[in-house]
Scaffold this motif. Structure first.
Motif, PDB file in Angstrom:
ATOM      1  N   ALA A  21      -1.043 -24.655  56.805  1.00  0.00           N
ATOM      2  CA  ALA A  21       0.099 -23.759  57.038  1.00  0.00           C
ATOM      3  C   ALA A  21       1.243 -24.524  57.707  1.00  0.00           C
ATOM      4  O   ALA A  21       2.422 -24.347  57.356  1.00  0.00           O
ATOM      5  N   LEU A  22       0.898 -25.373  58.653  1.00  0.00           N
ATOM      6  CA  LEU A  22       1.937 -26.177  59.318  1.00  0.00           C
ATOM      7  C   LEU A  22       2.567 -27.167  58.336  1.00  0.00           C
ATOM      8  O   LEU A  22       3.786 -27.378  58.349  1.00  0.00           O
ATOM      9  N   ASP A  23       1.721 -27.733  57.463  1.00  0.00           N
ATOM     10  CA  ASP A  23       2.256 -28.640  56.427  1.00  0.00           C
ATOM     11  C   ASP A  23       3.251 -27.888  55.541  1.00  0.00           C
ATOM     12  O   ASP A  23       4.295 -28.420  55.157  1.00  0.00           O
ATOM     13  N   LYS A  24       2.898 -26.651  55.219  1.00  0.00           N
ATOM     14  CA  LYS A  24       3.779 -25.860  54.351  1.00  0.00           C
ATOM     15  C   LYS A  24       5.157 -25.674  54.991  1.00  0.00           C
ATOM     16  O   LYS A  24       6.181 -25.814  54.319  1.00  0.00           O
ATOM     17  N   SER A  25       5.158 -25.388  56.288  1.00  0.00           N
ATOM     18  CA  SER A  25       6.442 -25.268  57.004  1.00  0.00           C
ATOM     19  C   SER A  25       7.251 -26.546  56.862  1.00  0.00           C
ATOM     20  O   SER A  25       8.461 -26.511  56.623  1.00  0.00           O
ATOM     21  N   ARG A  26       6.571 -27.661  57.022  1.00  0.00           N
ATOM     22  CA  ARG A  26       7.282 -28.941  56.961  1.00  0.00           C
ATOM     23  C   ARG A  26       7.816 -29.195  55.552  1.00  0.00           C
ATOM     24  O   ARG A  26       8.956 -29.599  55.373  1.00  0.00           O
ATOM     25  N   TYR A  27       6.989 -28.935  54.542  1.00  0.00           N
ATOM     26  CA  TYR A  27       7.455 -29.136  53.163  1.00  0.00           C
ATOM     27  C   TYR A  27       8.681 -28.257  52.879  1.00  0.00           C
ATOM     28  O   TYR A  27       9.632 -28.683  52.221  1.00  0.00           O
ATOM     29  N   LEU A  28       8.625 -27.032  53.385  1.00  0.00           N
ATOM     30  CA  LEU A  28       9.733 -26.116  53.097  1.00  0.00           C
ATOM     31  C   LEU A  28      11.018 -26.558  53.786  1.00  0.00           C
ATOM     32  O   LEU A  28      12.095 -26.495  53.190  1.00  0.00           O
ATOM     33  N   ILE A  29      10.921 -27.002  55.018  1.00  0.00           N
ATOM     34  CA  ILE A  29      12.143 -27.398  55.720  1.00  0.00           C
ATOM     35  C   ILE A  29      12.732 -28.653  55.077  1.00  0.00           C
ATOM     36  O   ILE A  29      13.935 -28.897  55.116  1.00  0.00           O
ATOM     37  N   GLU A  30      11.857 -29.436  54.425  1.00  0.00           N
ATOM     38  CA  GLU A  30      12.338 -30.640  53.725  1.00  0.00           C
ATOM     39  C   GLU A  30      12.723 -30.341  52.279  1.00  0.00           C
ATOM     40  O   GLU A  30      13.122 -31.241  51.550  1.00  0.00           O
ATOM     41  N   SER A  31      12.560 -29.086  51.853  1.00  0.00           N
ATOM     42  CA  SER A  31      12.742 -28.730  50.439  1.00  0.00           C
ATOM     43  C   SER A  31      11.892 -29.626  49.549  1.00  0.00           C
ATOM     44  O   SER A  31      12.275 -29.955  48.430  1.00  0.00           O
ATOM     45  N   ASN A  32      10.752 -30.009  50.048  1.00  0.00           N
ATOM     46  CA  ASN A  32       9.829 -30.862  49.299  1.00  0.00           C
ATOM     47  C   ASN A  32       8.814 -29.946  48.611  1.00  0.00           C
ATOM     48  O   ASN A  32       7.720 -29.702  49.128  1.00  0.00           O
ATOM     49  N   THR A  33       9.195 -29.426  47.458  1.00  0.00           N
ATOM     50  CA  THR A  33       8.373 -28.387  46.838  1.00  0.00           C
ATOM     51  C   THR A  33       7.218 -28.962  46.008  1.00  0.00           C
ATOM     52  O   THR A  33       6.325 -28.217  45.620  1.00  0.00           O
ATOM     53  N   GLN A  34       7.251 -30.260  45.774  1.00  0.00           N
ATOM     54  CA  GLN A  34       6.215 -30.882  44.943  1.00  0.00           C
ATOM     55  C   GLN A  34       4.793 -30.619  45.464  1.00  0.00           C
ATOM     56  O   GLN A  34       3.917 -30.206  44.695  1.00  0.00           O
TER      57      GLN A  34
END
Lengths: 122, 313
Positions: A21-34
């Motif tokens: 879940a924390l990783d998901k937050s980070r991916y989203l803030i980076e717009s790293n949707t891959q």
């Protein structure tokens, strides 16, 4: 991630779920949707493994409903609606009432799905 | 200058001042000195929106300063009057009016320029009289404060802006913080050095605080003579173009009804939402969930998403 989950304790799976879940937050803030597809599938795998272990194990994620991180609370809550419905629903509702984007918007959209019956917790 | 009474900018022989009394250009001995771009961005950007930072505001203030140095007050006034600033944000204006930003600004009584100016509130000497030809124009926040939070690269700075704007807006909308205070806090956090990158991130931060608008208002703003623009804003298609290319006519996808300019970070949030697998849609991304649905269905979905993300009333 699926392989090997069965060897882990419930608490380890919960900790892995929290980290995802924390990783998901980070991916989203980076717009790293891959990586988000994999992230979703990994959370799903943990949820299914806990479900396979029985009702008590399935409730293990409920400790995350009191987590300090809103994204962690949200991801746990939407997967606990059939297990601890009142607390899980109240958690989603509380997040939807906040204004922290994007998780509050996601919670509000999720609630609409629940209230309209388009989403049925299993 | 806009037509609101009192005006947002006033030019006198003593300098150029922003409502409700901050000096943007002021006399220092024989010279007229403009405030830093950061301070101008903070003061005028918080009042009128980030889009003012990308117009001719700073260059006009420089021109006015040169006219004032030559004693050509009328020409300076005409330069400032040629600016067409957006209306002031009622929310920020209310905060200033009820003194939410500590003490009154130093030039609150600028319409009586004989009054002795004071140091700005928030400074060590805040509220005290200061010499008319002080050494410099003092920013509202302390530029000497250590800026340990300032990320070193544009990417990091942009991520920092996105995260902080989301966190601080949450606090503002929950009633825990005044918007002007949140904006001032962020301006202090990104540091005193104004670079194009910092200005970009600052403008994006401020635009996230735009209040939700009706669809008609959004469309009218998008098609106005001076629409807000990149980097603080982006064009958003309510029905996405990419997945619908060749399936829905361009006349609909590129129509005025389908395009609105919205704050940059909120546009990123919405785009990412469409790209993210979602339990609500059976593990599909919303983009995949919408695939094959009619234009009207997708349009209603798009409006719902904009509403939930706080873009649409």
């Amino acid at each position: 991630m699926k392989a090997g989950l069965q060897h882990l304790q419930d608490a380890d799976l919960v900790e892995r779920f929290r980290q995802l879940a924390l990783d998901k937050s980070r991916y989203l803030i980076e717009s790293n949707t891959q990586p988000l597809r994999r992230n979703f599938d990994d959370m799903k795998a943990i949820e299914q493994d806990l479900r396979r272990r029985g009702p008590e194990s399935r409730k293990a994620l409920s400790v995350l409903l009191d987590d300090t991180d809103m994204r962690v609370r949200y991801e746990a809550a939407i997967r606990l609606l059939a297990v601890v419905p009142d607390k899980a629903f109240a958690t989603v509702q509380a997040i939807a009432k906040r204004h922290l984007m994007p998780v509050s918007a996601e919670a509000a959209i999720f609630l609409d799905g629940l209230e309209s019956g388009e989403y049925k917790p299993e | 200058m806009d037509n609101i009474d009192p005006p947002t900018l006033v030019c006198t022989e003593a300098g150029v001042f922003a409502w409700p009394g901050f000096a943007l250009v002021e006399r220092q001995g024989a010279r007229f000195v403009r405030a830093s771009e950061r301070e101008i961005g903070h003061l005028v950007g918080s009042l009128c929106g980030a889009s003012v930072l990308y117009g001719p505001l700073v260059s006009t203030l420089d021109r006015a300063a040169r006219f004032l140095e030559r004693g050509q007050v009328e020409k300076a006034r005409a330069s400032v009057a040629g600016l067409h600033l957006p209306p002031r944000s009622p929310e920020i204006e209310r905060l200033y009016r009820r003194g939410a930003l500590d003490r009154p600004p130093p030039f609150a009584k600028i319409f009586n320029p004989d009054l002795h100016p004071r140091w700005p509130a928030g400074q060590p000497d805040g509220g005290q009289f200061r010499p008319a030809d002080g050494a410099s124009v003092t920013p509202v926040s302390d530029p000497d404060e250590p800026q340990s939070n300032r990320p070193p690269t544009f990417r990091e700075l942009n991520l920092f802006g996105r995260q902080r704007s989301a966190d601080l807006k949450e606090k503002v909308l929950s009633g825990g913080l005044a918007a002007a205070v949140a904006i001032a806090r962020f301006a202090a956090e990104i540091g005193p050095v104004v670079t194009d990158e910092a200005r970009t991130v600052y403008s994006r931060f401020v635009s996230r605080f735009d209040p939700p608008m009706s669809l008609d208002e959004l469309i009218a703003r998008t098609n106005s003579d001076h629409p807000p623009s990149w980097p603080a804003y982006e064009n958003h298609h309510i029905v996405e173009v990419g997945p619908n290319n060749g399936k829905i006519p361009d006349s609909l996808l590129q129509s005025r009804q389908n395009q609105v300019i919205i704050p940059y970070y909120l546009h990123r949030d919405i785009s990412d939402f469409y790209s993210t697998p979602n339990e609500r849609y059976g593990g599909m991304t919303p983009r995949d969930f919408l695939r094959g649905k009619s234009y009207e269905e997708q349009y209603q979905f798009g409006l719902m998403v904009m509403h939930k993300f706080g873009v649409l009333k």
